[in-house]
Design a protein around this motif. Structure first.
Motif, PDB file in Angstrom:
ATOM      1  N   ARG A  62       0.815  -1.210   0.000  1.00 31.99           N
ATOM      2  CA  ARG A  62       0.000   0.000   0.000  1.00 31.99           C
ATOM      3  C   ARG A  62       0.854   1.267   0.000  1.00 31.99           C
ATOM      4  N   ARG A  63       1.866   1.303   0.852  1.00 35.57           N
ATOM      5  CA  ARG A  63       2.632   2.537   1.009  1.00 35.57           C
ATOM      6  C   ARG A  63       3.443   2.901  -0.238  1.00 35.57           C
ATOM      7  N   ILE A  64       4.195   1.924  -0.760  1.00 38.75           N
ATOM      8  CA  ILE A  64       5.082   2.273  -1.883  1.00 38.75           C
ATOM      9  C   ILE A  64       4.238   2.567  -3.120  1.00 38.75           C
ATOM     10  N   TYR A 121       9.369  -7.201  -7.412  1.00 40.96           N
ATOM     11  CA  TYR A 121       9.371  -8.514  -6.764  1.00 40.96           C
ATOM     12  C   TYR A 121       8.593  -8.376  -5.471  1.00 40.96           C
ATOM     13  N   ASP A 122       7.615  -9.251  -5.259  1.00 41.83           N
ATOM     14  CA  ASP A 122       6.871  -9.288  -3.998  1.00 41.83           C
ATOM     15  C   ASP A 122       6.645 -10.748  -3.660  1.00 41.83           C
ATOM     16  N   ASN A 123       6.849 -11.112  -2.392  1.00 39.90           N
ATOM     17  CA  ASN A 123       6.731 -12.528  -2.040  1.00 39.90           C
ATOM     18  C   ASN A 123       5.305 -12.937  -1.670  1.00 39.90           C
ATOM     19  N   PHE A 139       8.182  -5.415   4.191  1.00 44.22           N
ATOM     20  CA  PHE A 139       8.108  -5.361   5.650  1.00 44.22           C
ATOM     21  C   PHE A 139       9.453  -4.854   6.182  1.00 44.22           C
ATOM     22  N   ASN A 140       9.405  -4.216   7.335  1.00 39.83           N
ATOM     23  CA  ASN A 140      10.597  -3.536   7.860  1.00 39.83           C
ATOM     24  C   ASN A 140      11.834  -4.444   7.934  1.00 39.83           C
ATOM     25  N   ALA A 141      11.608  -5.694   8.371  1.00 39.98           N
ATOM     26  CA  ALA A 141      12.759  -6.578   8.606  1.00 39.98           C
ATOM     27  C   ALA A 141      13.482  -6.912   7.311  1.00 39.98           C
TER      28      ALA A 141
HETATM   29  N1  LIG Z   1       6.395   6.755   5.393  1.00 36.76           N
HETATM   30  C1  LIG Z   1       5.190   6.438   5.816  1.00 36.76           C
HETATM   31  O1  LIG Z   1       4.412   7.280   6.190  1.00 36.76           O
HETATM   32  C2  LIG Z   1       4.752   5.009   5.823  1.00 36.76           C
HETATM   33  C3  LIG Z   1       3.391   4.696   5.930  1.00 36.76           C
HETATM   34  C4  LIG Z   1       3.019   3.364   5.908  1.00 36.76           C
HETATM   35  C5  LIG Z   1       3.987   2.379   5.806  1.00 36.76           C
HETATM   36  N2  LIG Z   1       5.292   2.719   5.727  1.00 36.76           N
HETATM   37  C6  LIG Z   1       6.337   1.683   5.610  1.00 36.76           C
HETATM   38  O2  LIG Z   1       6.200   1.070   4.318  1.00 36.76           O
HETATM   39  C7  LIG Z   1       6.500  -0.318   4.400  1.00 36.76           C
HETATM   40  C8  LIG Z   1       5.344  -1.125   3.841  1.00 36.76           C
HETATM   41  O3  LIG Z   1       4.171  -0.861   4.596  1.00 36.76           O
HETATM   42  P1  LIG Z   1       2.731  -1.066   3.928  1.00 36.76           P
HETATM   43  O4  LIG Z   1       1.772  -0.408   4.820  1.00 36.76           O
HETATM   44  O5  LIG Z   1       2.786  -0.686   2.503  1.00 36.76           O
HETATM   45  O6  LIG Z   1       2.571  -2.644   4.061  1.00 36.76           O
HETATM   46  P2  LIG Z   1       1.881  -3.629   3.045  1.00 36.76           P
HETATM   47  O7  LIG Z   1       1.649  -4.892   3.774  1.00 36.76           O
HETATM   48  O8  LIG Z   1       0.734  -2.978   2.349  1.00 36.76           O
HETATM   49  O9  LIG Z   1       3.005  -3.853   1.918  1.00 36.76           O
HETATM   50  C9  LIG Z   1       4.197  -4.555   2.108  1.00 36.76           C
HETATM   51  C10 LIG Z   1       4.457  -5.392   0.869  1.00 36.76           C
HETATM   52  O10 LIG Z   1       5.777  -5.937   0.945  1.00 36.76           O
HETATM   53  C11 LIG Z   1       5.721  -7.313   0.599  1.00 36.76           C
HETATM   54  N3  LIG Z   1       6.849  -7.973   1.241  1.00 36.76           N
HETATM   55  C12 LIG Z   1       7.047  -8.138   2.572  1.00 36.76           C
HETATM   56  N4  LIG Z   1       8.208  -8.757   2.795  1.00 36.76           N
HETATM   57  C13 LIG Z   1       8.760  -9.000   1.577  1.00 36.76           C
HETATM   58  C14 LIG Z   1       9.956  -9.613   1.152  1.00 36.76           C
HETATM   59  N5  LIG Z   1      10.833 -10.147   2.015  1.00 36.76           N
HETATM   60  N6  LIG Z   1      10.212  -9.665  -0.178  1.00 36.76           N
HETATM   61  C15 LIG Z   1       9.333  -9.135  -1.063  1.00 36.76           C
HETATM   62  N7  LIG Z   1       8.160  -8.554  -0.720  1.00 36.76           N
HETATM   63  C16 LIG Z   1       7.889  -8.480   0.587  1.00 36.76           C
HETATM   64  C17 LIG Z   1       4.358  -7.779   1.107  1.00 36.76           C
HETATM   65  O11 LIG Z   1       3.932  -8.962   0.473  1.00 36.76           O
HETATM   66  C18 LIG Z   1       3.487  -6.574   0.754  1.00 36.76           C
HETATM   67  O12 LIG Z   1       2.975  -6.664  -0.564  1.00 36.76           O
HETATM   68  C19 LIG Z   1       6.800  -0.588   5.874  1.00 36.76           C
HETATM   69  O13 LIG Z   1       8.181  -0.564   6.048  1.00 36.76           O
HETATM   70  C20 LIG Z   1       6.171   0.567   6.617  1.00 36.76           C
HETATM   71  O14 LIG Z   1       6.833   0.874   7.806  1.00 36.76           O
HETATM   72  C21 LIG Z   1       5.691   4.012   5.714  1.00 36.76           C
END
Ligand SMILES: NC(=O)c1ccc[n+]([C@@H]2O[C@H](COP(=O)([O-])OP(=O)(O)OC[C@H]3O[C@@H](n4cnc5c(N)ncnc54)[C@H](O)[C@@H]3O)[C@@H](O)[C@H]2O)c1
Length: 386
Positions: free
Chosen positions: A11-13, A34-36, A74-76
């Motif tokens: 969602r965020r990116i 690439y997304d897992n 994900f952060n990790a």
């Molecule tokens: N700057 C901001 O204001 C803000 C706001 C929300 C989220 N974020 C950050 O953005 C990141 C994503 O958050 P989100 O809300 O979009 O979560 P999300 O769950 O919507 O998206 C994360 C995506 O990453 C994928 N993913 C996870 N681990 C993976 C891996 N090892 N290899 C490939 N793909 C992988 C997941 O399948 C998912 O599609 C987090 O780090 C979060 O802290 C930042």
């Protein structure tokens, strides 16, 4: 033209990229990801026709048609993804936080030393808002004088907290400590506003609401207009769309917390308290800073910034530099700066070093919470100097 590859397309990116493309005048394109998560692959392939799906991190980062890697996993996973991208010669935009533990910070520092000339931008979006930039200008103008002490906070709505506790953020193996996941933005603002960093920290925190014992709270309120129960609203309407990790927030499958209070003493001598709560009916993202020449109170959610000087008959100044929202309308200013960095080599406005200082501060706070001890931060800061 800069071509982007994405690692973790959630969602965020997606939102960052949509904003970036809206200001880029055709000068950037998203070519591969690439997304897992199978769900994410299906969703993004439908949303971005023609985008290439990669089957590994390696395939994405070594793609010759990728100039920049945008990391939204994900952060990790951020550190491994960032190191792979740097080692493959790519420039990087990385969502916060840059790392979830100290070893990852050291790995990313080492990668940076191997590739000092590549760009690295961290998505600390709040710094780009007119609201916080006005506040920073007031501080730099000397309106506070020398900072004596301050408090700040982040209080999340119950359904925002529920979304966080029902998705991947509930487990530190994916998110790191909750103070890092949810508040490293606020910590970054603290470090930026004060131009200092903590010398020692202490903290208490725990899980007091989002547990299975409180599941009955979801039955206390009428079902909402779109048919969602109150605590399902965040999950059902947007947060963490489409990953396989979403469950009820009232679960015990977690090791992260939902509230924390921390105290910090800064190297410049100022003392600070920080409060976050993930179940708050009254929302705030507020700073209250007291200095030798005046005080500043600032709440980005209302967009109201107040300054009162010290004096016999002080006249307070109140401005509303923005209409309030959680990020201070910072999304477009951020992507404009990111675009300048991508197209014209402008210096990254929020750097890896900013990301590391915020991460280390959060690690120190969480170490203090876990061990019930006052943590001396010198050891953490030595890592960055090495
Ligand atoms: N700057 C901001 O204001 C803000 C706001 C929300 C989220 N974020 C950050 O953005 C990141 C994503 O958050 P989100 O809300 O979009 O979560 P999300 O769950 O919507 O998206 C994360 C995506 O990453 C994928 N993913 C996870 N681990 C993976 C891996 N090892 N290899 C490939 N793909 C992988 C997941 O399948 C998912 O599609 C987090 O780090 C979060 O802290 C930042």
């Amino acid at each position: 033209m800069k071509r982007i590859g994405v690692l973790g397309f959630g969602r965020r990116i997606n939102s960052v990229l949509k904003n970036l493309m809206s200001v880029a005048d055709g000068n950037v394109s998203v070519v591969a990801f690439y997304d897992n998560s199978a769900k994410a692959v299906e969703r993004i392939s439908a949303e971005y026709p023609g985008i290439r799906v990669c089957s590994s991190v390696e395939e994405l980062v070594t793609s010759p048609d990728v100039d920049w890697v945008f990391i939204g996993s994900f952060n990790a996973a951020h550190c491994g993804h960032a190191v792979a991208a740097l080692d493959a010669g790519k420039d990087v935009f990385c969502e916060k936080p840059v790392a979830t533990n100290r070893q990852q910070c050291q790995d990313i520092v080492a990668a940076r030393q191997r590739h000092p000339d590549q760009q690295f931008v961290v998505g600390f979006v709040l710094r780009y808002s007119a609201f916080y930039r006005t506040m920073k200008r007031w501080i730099d103008e000397g309106r506070l004088g020398r900072l004596i002490s301050m408090e700040f906070n982040e209080t999340l709505s119950p359904f925002h907290g529920a979304a966080m506790h029902g998705n991947w953020r509930r487990r530190s193996e994916w998110s790191g400590p909750m103070i890092l996941e949810k508040c490293c933005h606020d910590i970054d603002l603290l470090l930026w506003m004060t131009g200092s960093k903590p010398s020692r920290v202490a903290s208490f925190g725990g899980l007091n609401f989002f547990t299975s014992a409180n599941a009955h709270h979801n039955d206390l309120y009428p079902v909402g207009p779109k048919g969602f129960r109150y605590y399902d609203r965040g999950l059902a309407t947007g947060f963490a769309v489409g990953t396989e990790h979403n469950i009820t927030p009232f679960n015990d499958d977690k090791d992260t917390i939902d509230n924390q209070v921390s105290i910090l003493e800064l190297e410049n001598g100022a003392r600070v308290s920080f409060h976050f709560c993930m179940h708050s009916a009254k929302l705030e993202r507020r700073f209250y800073m007291c200095g030798t020449r005046g005080s500043i109170r600032a709440d980005v959610l209302t967009g109201t910034l107040e300054y009162t000087p010290v004096g016999w008959e002080p006249t307070s100044e109140t401005v509303r530099p923005i209409e309030g929202d959680d990020h201070g309308n910072a999304e477009l200013p951020m992507v404009q700066d990111v675009l300048a960095c991508m197209l014209h080599g402008a210096p990254p406005p929020t750097t890896l070093e900013d990301g590391l200082r915020a991460s280390y501060t959060c690690f120190g706070i969480d170490e203090a919470r876990e061990n019930g001890a006052v943590v001396d931060m010198a050891g953490y800061w030595a890592d960055i100097k090495r």
